[in-house]
Design an enzyme around this catalytic site. Structure first.
Site, PDB file in Angstrom:
ATOM      1  N   THR A   4       0.845  -1.183   0.000  1.00 43.40           N
ATOM      2  CA  THR A   4       0.000   0.000   0.000  1.00 43.40           C
ATOM      3  C   THR A   4       0.885   1.238   0.000  1.00 43.40           C
ATOM      4  OG1 THR A   4      -1.750  -1.112   1.230  1.00 43.40           O
ATOM      5  CG2 THR A   4      -1.773   1.271   1.310  1.00 43.40           C
TER       6      THR A   4
ATOM      7  N   ILE B 179     -12.499  -6.094  -0.383  1.00 47.65           N
ATOM      8  CA  ILE B 179     -12.204  -4.683  -0.184  1.00 47.65           C
ATOM      9  C   ILE B 179     -11.461  -4.550   1.143  1.00 47.65           C
ATOM     10  CG2 ILE B 179     -13.260  -2.427   0.294  1.00 47.65           C
ATOM     11  CD1 ILE B 179     -15.426  -3.114  -1.758  1.00 47.65           C
ATOM     12  N   GLY B 180     -10.392  -3.780   1.143  1.00 45.39           N
ATOM     13  CA  GLY B 180      -9.604  -3.577   2.356  1.00 45.39           C
ATOM     14  C   GLY B 180      -9.890  -2.224   2.984  1.00 45.39           C
ATOM     15  N   ASP B 181      -8.955  -1.766   3.805  1.00 46.85           N
ATOM     16  CA  ASP B 181      -9.167  -0.508   4.518  1.00 46.85           C
ATOM     17  C   ASP B 181      -8.902   0.726   3.669  1.00 46.85           C
ATOM     18  OD1 ASP B 181      -6.340  -1.488   4.756  1.00 46.85           O
ATOM     19  OD2 ASP B 181      -6.064   0.530   5.541  1.00 46.85           O
TER      20      ASP B 181
ATOM     21  N   GLY C 227      -1.285  -1.596   6.345  1.00 45.01           N
ATOM     22  CA  GLY C 227      -1.125  -2.767   7.194  1.00 45.01           C
ATOM     23  C   GLY C 227      -2.187  -3.795   6.888  1.00 45.01           C
ATOM     24  N   LYS C 228      -2.607  -4.535   7.909  1.00 46.26           N
ATOM     25  CA  LYS C 228      -3.632  -5.545   7.705  1.00 46.26           C
ATOM     26  C   LYS C 228      -4.986  -4.864   7.688  1.00 46.26           C
ATOM     27  CE  LYS C 228      -0.927  -9.389   9.140  1.00 46.26           C
ATOM     28  NZ  LYS C 228      -0.433 -10.275  10.193  1.00 46.26           N
ATOM     29  N   GLY C 229      -5.591  -4.856   6.502  1.00 48.18           N
ATOM     30  CA  GLY C 229      -6.805  -4.084   6.289  1.00 48.18           C
ATOM     31  C   GLY C 229      -7.900  -4.381   7.276  1.00 48.18           C
TER      32      GLY C 229
END
Lengths: 327, 323
Positions: free
Chosen positions: B186, B215-217, B237-239
């Site tokens: 990202t 879909i992530g953050d 990071g981890k979404g």
């Protein structure tokens, strides 16, 4: 043991001239859903199960804008979205762009429970639904005659209608009435019957909060448009202190991170639930119109809106129960 | 007071022994992108223009997980997402599920400026890109051999990998041990001008071996991206963890509701709210402060302020003997 609390909504922003029989139908549905949730709470179902159960019921009934009865896209199709959040552990699941899943809220729950992700959309979400064998139906199932008429009207107005059901009498006798209404949402007049998004928030006797929201979105929306309902922190949020579900102008709710902010002002400013709801409605909505329902882990219930009416119902363990549309 | 800019190329379990041939091109890219942003701020470009410009550069760089260089879904395809937000107006735009758009961040800006909506996704977003005439290419353009290798590796491990695990070398020997926690990509940029105008932008290819449609953050306002009149934040990071913790909004909310400084708010969110090993962020305040905390092994990051401070780094800075 704490006390349970529950609230449901069927959208904010209501035509002041809404025909009485429509009002009665909406009130009856809200009452039925509230009682369904209350029974489930009395049977000790956890909050997360109760919000899913109640929203499924709202999705299945065509009256409001979710599941069957969803608003139509510019192409005349239905694209539904939903999200669910469990305050304990802040686990969450969301879906967008569903076209065949009968109950989007239950697919959001499956994303939360059975996938490594929090949010699946469009064909990927549909594939996931099939992998898990959830009930699917033809897109036509979701489309009602009322909504076909509303889409036509919206297209004629060359605009995106936030609210979508103009009473047939108003439509026939004064098609121009919509431009004369002084009350607007999303830049459009509310001379219309205006239920939108549905939602439910619950606190159970163990103090667990949960929230769920489901919608068909805006009438005449662009294909692919995502609103606030599936967005954690915007349309839906639950944490240790409260559960929140919002409805109204999606874009204003997203900018205001409305659902998270109810919790944030409780956590960071020490406000009580009703104070938090009032603060967020007053301070966080810029020009947008919206409403929300909320419960606290202590079994309080609150709602607020800055538009003309909100379809809502709420109840608490100590016997309070209210179903209403207007202020 | 004064302008400030910060950018990132992902937080994650970046091994301390990252080989030079992998480290140097990324450091060079961070330097170059920072310079582009600084020059633009000095030329009085608006922060909104600056963050878009810098993120476009990062998207065009194949070593970061956005634009070309995006990691692959379980089907071997690329699905990119991005988000941009203007702090003054809180106007914002987001896109997900892009397969052919060269610069996802610029499409997010068009959604913000040219539609009544905030967020368009998948086919609808692609159709909108064509209506607007933005540059598109064949989906294969975004796929690098390195990412095909990463996907194969992830599939063998039968897991969803976060984007920047070094790929296995051709001879089958890993150039560095593959860490348990995986690594994260990202890109993002935040900027403030001398008048306190703020903006934030984030863009990503998501997770290696992610499910199609995930879909992530990054595109979610308040999770991966947020800006208001106090600060601008871009997270990485981890979404799933960032969504739950509404990381970007919470930095602003702590400043707004609890009166914390930018540094305190950013540190609280990263170290107290998000689980260890899941998140990093870059943030600037209206008064030109910068914060770049992370709770992972490292974060590709860079910042500069008007008073002459510049930093381009990957791992924690050693200060007074403690890390």
């Amino acid at each position: 043991m704490g006390r349970w609390a529950i609230a449901v909504h069927g959208g904010a922003g209501v035509d002041p001239n809404l025909p009485l029989e429509r009002q009665e139908a909406a009130t009856a549905l809200l009452t039925r859903c509230l009682n369904l949730g209350i029974s489930a709470l009395r049977s000790s179902l956890p909050a997360i199960d109760v919000v899913e159960l109640v929203v499924r019921e709202l999705e299945t009934d065509p009256l409001f804008n979710s599941g069957r009865g969803s608003a139509l896209t510019e192409k005349g199709t239905v694209e539904m979205e939903a999200s669910i959040m469990d305050g304990r552990g802040r686990r969450c699941g969301a879906v967008s762009g569903l076209t065949t899943v009968k109950n989007p809220i239950s697919l959001a729950r499956l994303v939360m429970d059975k996938s490594p992700h929090s949010y699946l959309a469009f064909s990927g979400a549909e594939d996931f639904a099939r992998q898990h064998g959830v009930e699917t139906v033809d897109n036509e199932y979701f489309i009602t005659e009322d909504n076909k008429g509303m889409l036509k009207l919206a297209k004629e107005a060359d605009s995106i209608l936030f609210d979508y059901r103009i009473p047939s009498t108003a439509f026939e006798t004064c098609g121009a009435a919509s431009t004369e209404s002084p009350i607007q949402m999303n830049g459009m007049p509310i001379s219309v019957y205006a239920p939108e998004t549905v939602g439910c928030v619950v606190a159970d006797t163990e103090g667990r909060c949960a929230a769920a929201t489901s919608t068909g979105g805006l009438m005449n929306k662009k294909v692919g448009r995502i609103g606030d309902s599936p967005l954690i922190g915007a349309g839906t949020y639950a944490g240790e202190v409260c559960g929140v579900s919002c409805t109204g102008e999606g874009e204003a709710i997203i900018r205001g991170t409305l659902a998270r902010d109810v919790a944030a002002v409780m956590e960071y400013k020490g406000l009580k639930l009703q104070e938090a709801v009032d603060f967020v409605i007053k301070e966080r909505l810029d020009e947008g119109k919206a409403g929300l329902i909320a419960v606290s882990s202590e079994g309080e219930v609150a709602y607020g809106f800055n538009c003309n009416g909100m379809f809502r119902g709420c109840a608490t363990e100590d016997g309070f129960m209210e179903v209403g549309i207007w202020e | 007071m004064g302008w400030a800019i910060a950018l990132h190329g992902g937080a994650g379990d970046i091994p301390l022994n990252l080989p030079l041939e992998r480290r140097l091109p990324r450091e060079a890219a961070l330097h170059r992108c920072l310079q582009i942003g600084v020059d633009a701020l000095k030329s009085n470009r608006s922060p909104l223009d600056v963050v878009e410009l810098v993120v476009r550069e990062l998207e065009n760089h194949p070593n970061f997980n956005a634009g070309i260089g995006s990691v692959l879904t379980s089907d071997g395809t690329v699905e990119m997402e991005a988000c941009i937000m203007d702090g003054n107006t809180k106007a914002c735009g987001a896109v997900s599920g892009l397969t052919t758009v060269v610069n996802a961040i610029s499409l997010a800006r068009l959604v913000m400026e040219k539609t009544p909506h905030i967020y368009l996704a998948f086919d609808g977003a692609e159709a909108f890109a064509r209506e607007q005439g933005v540059e598109t290419v064949d989906p294969g353009h975004f796929i690098t051999p390195e990412n095909i290798e990463r996907l194969n590796q992830a599939k063998e491990a039968n897991r969803v990998q976060i984007d920047y695990t070094p790929p296995v070398q051709k001879d089958g020997i890993r150039d560095v041990p593959v860490p348990e926690g995986d690594q994260i990509g990202t890109v993002g940029c935040v900027a403030v001008d001398g008048h306190g105008n703020l903006a934030s932008a984030t863009s990503t290819g998501g997770l290696v071996n992610k499910m199609v449609g995930r879909i992530g953050d990054t595109p979610i306002i308040g999770a991966g991206t947020y800006a208001n009149n106090l600060c601008a934040v871009s997270a990485t990071g981890k979404g799933e963890a960032i969504i739950r913790a509404t990381v970007a909004r919470d930095v602003a909310a702590l400043m707004e509701y609890k009166g914390l400084s930018l540094e305190e708010a950013a540190a609280h969110v990263v170290h107290k709210c998000a689980p260890k090993g899941t998140a990093g962020l870059v943030a600037v305040s209206a008064t030109g402060e910068v914060a770049m905390p992370f709770n992972t092994t490292g974060m590709f990051r860079a910042c500069a302020t008007e008073d002459g401070y510049t930093e381009v780094t990957i791992w924690p800075l050693v200060q007074n003997g403690d890390v």
